[in-house]
Design an enzyme around this catalytic site. Structure first.
Site, PDB file in Angstrom:
ATOM      1  CB  SER A 219     -13.610   3.939  12.641  1.00 47.98           C
ATOM      2  OG  SER A 219     -12.620   3.690  12.245  1.00 47.98           O
TER       3      SER A 219
ATOM      4  CG  HIS B 126     -10.649   8.208  13.039  1.00 43.91           C
ATOM      5  ND1 HIS B 126      -9.569   7.085  13.207  1.00 43.91           N
ATOM      6  CD2 HIS B 126     -11.746   7.479  13.780  1.00 43.91           C
ATOM      7  CE1 HIS B 126     -10.319   5.880  13.479  1.00 43.91           C
ATOM      8  NE2 HIS B 126     -11.483   6.265  13.647  1.00 43.91           N
TER       9      HIS B 126
END
Length: 217
Positions: A98, A121
C-alpha cells in the site's frame, strides 16, 4: 512493548550511516491500538531533518516491513526521504504494501529480498460519504498523487501502476496486485533484488560518489 510506546526508528550503524526502520503500520493523526506495531510519522520527520542537518551523517539506509497505513503520513515521509541531499538506499523485507510502495521507491536506490511482497491497490477510505461525487474526486486526486510519486521515483509508468491497482484477478475479494521480490524488479518498481549486504554496499558506493562530486566543486 505496546504499539503506542516511543521507539527510536533511527540508529547509527557507524559514524557516517544512519538506519531508519519503517515497521508495521504507518500511523497518521489518530493513534492506533496498543497491540498494533506502528511507525509514527511525527517521530520520523524530525529524525529525517536531523539526518539532513548532521554533517557527521553521510547516508541513510531504510528498512521496510510495512502493511501500509495512513496515506498523508506515508506520503509526507516519502517526500521527505526523496528530498534529502544525502545518499539513500531502501530495502524491503517482508512487505512493502500500500503506502509502503512510495516509501520503498523514495530512496535513491531500492532493493527487495526475493521472499518479500508488495501490494498495489486503489486508495481506500472508511466512514460515511456526505457528498459521494466530491469524495470520489478527492480520492482520485489522492491516488494520482501516489501513482505520480511512484512513477517519478521508479522505472514503472503511471499507467502501468493504475493497471496493477485495478486488477481483479489476483487478490481474493479485493482489487489490486501482489508482487514478489523478483516481480517488483521486473515491473520496474524496485531497482534490484538483494539483501542487507547488497544494500550497504550500494550505499557506501553512493556515499563515495557523492564525496568525489563534492571534491570537484
Amino acid at each position: 512493548m505496546s504499539g503506542n510506546e516511543k521507539t527510536d526508528n533511527v540508529a547509527k550503524l557507524e559514524s557516517r550511516i544512519d538506519l531508519l526502520s519503517i515497521i508495521g503500520e504507518v500511523e497518521g493523526h489518530e493513534a492506533l491500538g496498543e497491540r498494533t506495531k506502528t511507525t509514527r510519522y511525527e517521530q520520523i520527520l524530525p529524525r529525517l531533518a536531523k539526518v539532513e542537518d548532521d554533517d557527521q551523517i553521510e547516508g541513510l539506509l531504510i528498512l521496510l516491513n510495512t502493511v501500509g497505513g495512513d496515506v498523508e503520513a506515508g506520503l509526507a515521509i516519502a517526500e521527505m526521504i526523496a528530498s534529502l541531499s544525502k545518499p539513500t538506499v531502501s530495502l524491503v523485507l517482508g512487505g512493502g504494501h500500500s503506502i509502503g510502495v512510495p516509501l520503498a521507491v523514495s530512496s535513491d536506490y531500492s532493493f527487495i529480498v526475493p521472499s518479500a511482497t508488495m501490494v498495489i491497490h486503489p486508495v481506500r477510505t472508511s466512514g460515511t460519504f456526505i457528498g459521494v461525487m466530491q469524495s470520489y474526486r478527492n480520492m482520485e486526486k489522492t491516488q494520482d498523487r501516489i501513482t505520480g510519486f511512484i512513477a517519478g521515483h521508479s522505472r514503472i509508468t503511471q499507467e502501468r501502476i493504475e493497471q496493477l491497482m485495478l486488477d481483479t484477478s489476483l487478490l481474493v475479494k479485493d482489487v489490486g496486485t501482489m508482487l514478489d521480490g523478483r516481480e517488483a524488479v521486473e515491473e520496474g518498481l524496485i531497482d534490484e533484488v538483494g539483501g542487507i549486504r547488497e544494500a550497504l554496499t550500494k550505499l557506501h558506493s553512493l556515499i563515495d560518489q557523492a564525496k568525489k562530486q563534492n571534491s570537484k566543486m
